[in-house]
Design an enzyme around this catalytic site. Sequence first.
Site, PDB file in Angstrom:
ATOM      1  N   CYS A 114      14.282  -8.444  26.225  1.00  0.00           N
ATOM      2  CA  CYS A 114      15.732  -8.494  26.306  1.00  0.00           C
ATOM      3  C   CYS A 114      16.503  -8.494  24.753  1.00  0.00           C
ATOM      4  CB  CYS A 114      16.345  -9.728  27.127  1.00  0.00           C
ATOM      5  SG  CYS A 114      15.777  -9.712  28.692  1.00  0.00           S
ATOM      6  N   HIS A 247      24.181  -9.814  25.318  1.00  0.00           N
ATOM      7  CA  HIS A 247      22.929  -9.460  26.375  1.00  0.00           C
ATOM      8  C   HIS A 247      23.476 -10.127  27.580  1.00  0.00           C
ATOM      9  CE1 HIS A 247      19.458  -8.922  28.723  1.00  0.00           C
ATOM     10  NE2 HIS A 247      19.237 -10.219  28.685  1.00  0.00           N
ATOM     11  N   ASN A 277      20.655  -8.148  35.101  1.00  0.00           N
ATOM     12  CA  ASN A 277      20.149  -8.300  33.712  1.00  0.00           C
ATOM     13  C   ASN A 277      19.282  -6.777  33.361  1.00  0.00           C
ATOM     14  OD1 ASN A 277      18.385  -8.664  31.478  1.00  0.00           O
ATOM     15  ND2 ASN A 277      17.864 -10.702  31.990  1.00  0.00           N
TER      16      ASN A 277
END
Length: 320
Positions: A114, A247, A277
């Site tokens: 990520c 993020h 996500n």
Amino acid sequence: MTIRSVILGCGGYLPERVVGNQELAERLDTSDDWISQRTGIRQRHIAADGQLTSDLAVIAAQRAIEHAGIGVDEIDLVVVATATPDNTFPATATRVQARLGMKRGAAFDVQAVCSGFIYGLSVADNFIKAGQAKTVLVIGAETFSRILDWEDRQTCVLFGDGAGAVVLRAEDTQSQGILSTHIHSDGTLYDLLYVDGGPSSTGTAGHLRMEGKEVFRHAVHRLSEVVVEALAAHQLTPRDIDWLVPHQANLRIIEGVGRKLALPAERVVVTVDRHANTSAASIPLALAEAVHDGRIKRGEMILLEALGGGLTWGAALIRW
Ligand code: ACO
């Protein structure tokens, strides 16, 4: 002379298929209430059968190139941040390079889950500052739906597929571009978030495993730390930040960092509700959305931050 990496253009792509929380609740012991209250996620986009990470990456890249107003022949380097490459090798970036019609330059992948986009941006910025590249395409692209255990309600509800891209150009300027990037990792936390497969361990692709609570705890702590580090590097204070583009893992983590910076909620770009996500794709997707809908304007100060498997984490400060 001050060479900076200026972002000339950005673009994003999300697969057509949208899966809402209710659809998941029909096949798993979960609910729309649980998912939206604990994470802020309402839906996610899922790649079609046969639609690969490179397919998403190419569309996002084409949109970023068009927005930048450059030709593909001007690109010296393609960096794809992904934890879900088309194949174990070659790098997905080389397939993207070919599909864009590039006949020159170099292409490789960066893997920091990520945090991948911040890592990719950092690599590209350093290539530019070292004079090794003038124009760089940085893409974050993922098909996490392929590595999820769809029986595991603790993880499968959290992720989605997508891609985002930016075009960087070396320019002699003090008034625009990437001010700095800050990347970190702590490999002792490997087991908190990993995929239980791989070519060298099981020979299979494997599934994502996560100690959610522990990752959450580290995320709030590490992200706050790296944001302070990025601001301190330029003698800036949170008041100098116009936009936080974080993020998109969990709305509670995003709000936690926003509160730490005392930023009003309307100055934080949020897509987690619609995208979930998307790992390395989440920041460039959010950036592209806020630039194209006119929220982010030239001259504004942008702070990016992310944390992911590794654990890895990082931040970048950009004068848009
Ligand atoms: N639906 C319903 N109930 C659920 C679900 C679900 N989908 N998932 C878990 N639960 C249950 C649990 O079993 C538990 O039940 P119990 O109390 O009876 O044992 C209860 O809900 C609470 O579970 P927790 O895990 O404690 O819930 P928490 O509030 O910590 O939220 C979450 C979990 C959303 C995963 C959160 O911890 C989180 O967001 N963590 C960070 C994720 C992250 O940032 N990842 C980093 C990036 S990802 C990357 O790099 C790939």
